[in-house]
Motif scaffolding. Sequence first.
Motif, PDB file in Angstrom:
ATOM      1  N   SER A 124       1.976  -1.542 -11.278  1.00 44.89           N
ATOM      2  CA  SER A 124       0.539  -1.620 -11.564  1.00 44.89           C
ATOM      3  C   SER A 124      -0.203  -2.312 -10.436  1.00 44.89           C
ATOM      4  N   ALA A 125       0.368  -3.403  -9.926  1.00 42.74           N
ATOM      5  CA  ALA A 125      -0.269  -4.132  -8.828  1.00 42.74           C
ATOM      6  C   ALA A 125      -0.282  -3.293  -7.564  1.00 42.74           C
ATOM      7  N   ASP A 126       0.794  -2.564  -7.308  1.00 41.89           N
ATOM      8  CA  ASP A 126       0.877  -1.766  -6.082  1.00 41.89           C
ATOM      9  C   ASP A 126      -0.141  -0.632  -6.082  1.00 41.89           C
ATOM     10  N   VAL A 127      -0.260   0.086  -7.199  1.00 37.67           N
ATOM     11  CA  VAL A 127      -1.213   1.193  -7.233  1.00 37.67           C
ATOM     12  C   VAL A 127      -2.646   0.670  -7.231  1.00 37.67           C
ATOM     13  N   ALA A 128      -2.889  -0.513  -7.826  1.00 36.12           N
ATOM     14  CA  ALA A 128      -4.226  -1.111  -7.775  1.00 36.12           C
ATOM     15  C   ALA A 128      -4.596  -1.467  -6.342  1.00 36.12           C
ATOM     16  N   ALA A 129      -3.620  -1.991  -5.575  1.00 37.27           N
ATOM     17  CA  ALA A 129      -3.874  -2.313  -4.174  1.00 37.27           C
ATOM     18  C   ALA A 129      -4.146  -1.039  -3.374  1.00 37.27           C
ATOM     19  N   PHE A 130      -3.380   0.012  -3.636  1.00 36.35           N
ATOM     20  CA  PHE A 130      -3.589   1.286  -2.940  1.00 36.35           C
ATOM     21  C   PHE A 130      -4.972   1.852  -3.224  1.00 36.35           C
ATOM     22  N   LEU A 131      -5.403   1.794  -4.480  1.00 40.36           N
ATOM     23  CA  LEU A 131      -6.723   2.327  -4.838  1.00 40.36           C
ATOM     24  C   LEU A 131      -7.845   1.443  -4.306  1.00 40.36           C
ATOM     25  N   THR A 132      -7.571   0.172  -4.060  1.00 36.41           N
ATOM     26  CA  THR A 132      -8.555  -0.676  -3.386  1.00 36.41           C
ATOM     27  C   THR A 132      -8.734  -0.200  -1.954  1.00 36.41           C
ATOM     28  N   TRP A 133      -7.626   0.164  -1.324  1.00 30.35           N
ATOM     29  CA  TRP A 133      -7.690   0.677   0.048  1.00 30.35           C
ATOM     30  C   TRP A 133      -8.429   2.017   0.096  1.00 30.35           C
ATOM     31  N   THR A 134      -8.153   2.937  -0.848  1.00 29.60           N
ATOM     32  CA  THR A 134      -8.842   4.228  -0.817  1.00 29.60           C
ATOM     33  C   THR A 134     -10.341   4.052  -0.993  1.00 29.60           C
ATOM     34  N   ALA A 135     -10.747   3.055  -1.788  1.00 25.94           N
ATOM     35  CA  ALA A 135     -12.171   2.832  -2.039  1.00 25.94           C
ATOM     36  C   ALA A 135     -12.862   2.166  -0.859  1.00 25.94           C
ATOM     37  N   LEU A 173       0.830  -1.204   0.000  1.00 22.81           N
ATOM     38  CA  LEU A 173       0.000   0.000   0.000  1.00 22.81           C
ATOM     39  C   LEU A 173       0.868   1.260   0.000  1.00 22.81           C
ATOM     40  N   GLN A 174       1.971   1.234   0.742  1.00 26.40           N
ATOM     41  CA  GLN A 174       2.869   2.386   0.748  1.00 26.40           C
ATOM     42  C   GLN A 174       3.524   2.576  -0.615  1.00 26.40           C
ATOM     43  N   ARG A 175       3.896   1.467  -1.249  1.00 25.65           N
ATOM     44  CA  ARG A 175       4.469   1.585  -2.598  1.00 25.65           C
ATOM     45  C   ARG A 175       3.417   2.105  -3.576  1.00 25.65           C
ATOM     46  N   GLY A 176       2.175   1.617  -3.417  1.00 24.77           N
ATOM     47  CA  GLY A 176       1.106   2.080  -4.289  1.00 24.77           C
ATOM     48  C   GLY A 176       0.845   3.566  -4.133  1.00 24.77           C
ATOM     49  N   TYR A 177       0.943   4.053  -2.899  1.00 18.54           N
ATOM     50  CA  TYR A 177       0.788   5.493  -2.679  1.00 18.54           C
ATOM     51  C   TYR A 177       1.896   6.259  -3.378  1.00 18.54           C
ATOM     52  N   GLN A 178       3.109   5.717  -3.341  1.00 21.82           N
ATOM     53  CA  GLN A 178       4.229   6.379  -4.015  1.00 21.82           C
ATOM     54  C   GLN A 178       3.990   6.444  -5.519  1.00 21.82           C
ATOM     55  N   VAL A 179       3.448   5.358  -6.103  1.00 22.91           N
ATOM     56  CA  VAL A 179       3.138   5.363  -7.539  1.00 22.91           C
ATOM     57  C   VAL A 179       2.060   6.399  -7.838  1.00 22.91           C
ATOM     58  N   TYR A 180       1.032   6.433  -6.987  1.00 21.88           N
ATOM     59  CA  TYR A 180      -0.020   7.431  -7.211  1.00 21.88           C
ATOM     60  C   TYR A 180       0.563   8.841  -7.172  1.00 21.88           C
ATOM     61  N   LYS A 181       1.378   9.111  -6.170  1.00 23.67           N
ATOM     62  CA  LYS A 181       1.914  10.467  -5.990  1.00 23.67           C
ATOM     63  C   LYS A 181       2.801  10.871  -7.156  1.00 23.67           C
ATOM     64  N   GLU A 182       3.670   9.957  -7.622  1.00 22.22           N
ATOM     65  CA  GLU A 182       4.650  10.308  -8.631  1.00 22.22           C
ATOM     66  C   GLU A 182       4.144  10.154 -10.060  1.00 22.22           C
ATOM     67  N   VAL A 183       3.074   9.388 -10.233  1.00 23.99           N
ATOM     68  CA  VAL A 183       2.581   9.129 -11.600  1.00 23.99           C
ATOM     69  C   VAL A 183       1.144   9.605 -11.788  1.00 23.99           C
ATOM     70  N   CYS A 184       0.237   9.048 -11.007  1.00 29.08           N
ATOM     71  CA  CYS A 184      -1.200   9.261 -11.252  1.00 29.08           C
ATOM     72  C   CYS A 184      -1.688  10.644 -10.839  1.00 29.08           C
ATOM     73  N   ALA A 185      -1.059  11.235  -9.820  1.00 32.59           N
ATOM     74  CA  ALA A 185      -1.551  12.502  -9.275  1.00 32.59           C
ATOM     75  C   ALA A 185      -1.432  13.646 -10.267  1.00 32.59           C
ATOM     76  N   ALA A 186      -0.669  13.462 -11.339  1.00 34.92           N
ATOM     77  CA  ALA A 186      -0.550  14.524 -12.334  1.00 34.92           C
ATOM     78  C   ALA A 186      -1.867  14.786 -13.050  1.00 34.92           C
ATOM     79  N   CYS A 187      -2.750  13.771 -13.085  1.00 40.77           N
ATOM     80  CA  CYS A 187      -4.023  13.915 -13.802  1.00 40.77           C
ATOM     81  C   CYS A 187      -5.237  13.570 -12.945  1.00 40.77           C
ATOM     82  N   HIS A 188      -5.076  12.673 -11.972  1.00 44.88           N
ATOM     83  CA  HIS A 188      -6.217  12.144 -11.228  1.00 44.88           C
ATOM     84  C   HIS A 188      -6.213  12.608  -9.774  1.00 44.88           C
ATOM     85  N   PHE A 219      -5.220  13.429   4.100  1.00 44.72           N
ATOM     86  CA  PHE A 219      -3.839  13.052   4.410  1.00 44.72           C
ATOM     87  C   PHE A 219      -3.754  12.293   5.732  1.00 44.72           C
ATOM     88  N   ARG A 220      -4.633  12.596   6.673  1.00 43.97           N
ATOM     89  CA  ARG A 220      -4.599  11.892   7.955  1.00 43.97           C
ATOM     90  C   ARG A 220      -4.900  10.407   7.795  1.00 43.97           C
TER      91      ARG A 220
END
Length: 285
Positions: free
Chosen positions: A231-242, A66-81, A88-89
Amino acid sequence: MIRLVGILIGLGFTFVVLLAFVTGAYTWATEDVAETPEHAFHEAAHSPDGGFAFDGPFGTWNVSQLQRGYQVYKEVCAACHSLNYVAFRNLAQLGYSEEQVKAEAATWQVPGINPDTGETTMRAAEPTDYFPSPFANDVAAAAANGGKIPPDLSLITKARHDGSNYVYSLISGYEPVPAELTEEFPEFEVPVGGYYNPYFESLVIGMAPPISVDGQVTYADGTEATIQQMSADVAAFLTWTAEPTLIKRKQTGWPVLGFLLFATILAWFAKKQIWSDAKPKRRKD
């Protein structure tokens, strides 16, 4: 007479419904459906090798993933999504300490108000803030993405069928148009600005491959950042956010099922005890 008319009307309605059902079933079974590229080449989502740690009734969160997935989101996905429904809490649930959450939030900029002038400004985020949108508004988002507004990712795995696997397959599924597709459907073509992806419903997606090369992200824990891994890490992170309570729900379900089973057995024994001496009464002729 009235009763007879009512019966005839009822039989008439029944006949009409039965006829419609039979006709529809026959048409469905015999009608030739024209095959389309989407029907022939669309692929079902699949899990990464080994699946996800949260799969199954005894699944758990893999906090490191999940921490790796957050890193992928921050460095890749956050530019558009955006992640409009995540604060943050909430990152504290991923194993970050209070100080780490504060430090991480401070690396993001969110809209604020200048206390001296009252004008809108940007400030460092605080733990109570929500993840900011990368665009000022929908018009700006559409203008920067070929007229399409990138969806918010907070609930994306709940909004798509087989969401976790769908996100993983979609991100890692970009590929050249197969020769068999163009041979079977010569009219098929990918428009300018589009990309072929067999996991997208129409086979053509407007989003460029967000993860295109191995090592695009350098993981803090030293994990090899292959396309499939990211891809697997960010998918796991987005499962957690949902659904951040997914694992707690599973863990709660087992005691509930155990209690229901115990209560059922107890009720059965109670019934046997209460009615053990009861005898059926005989009817008197």
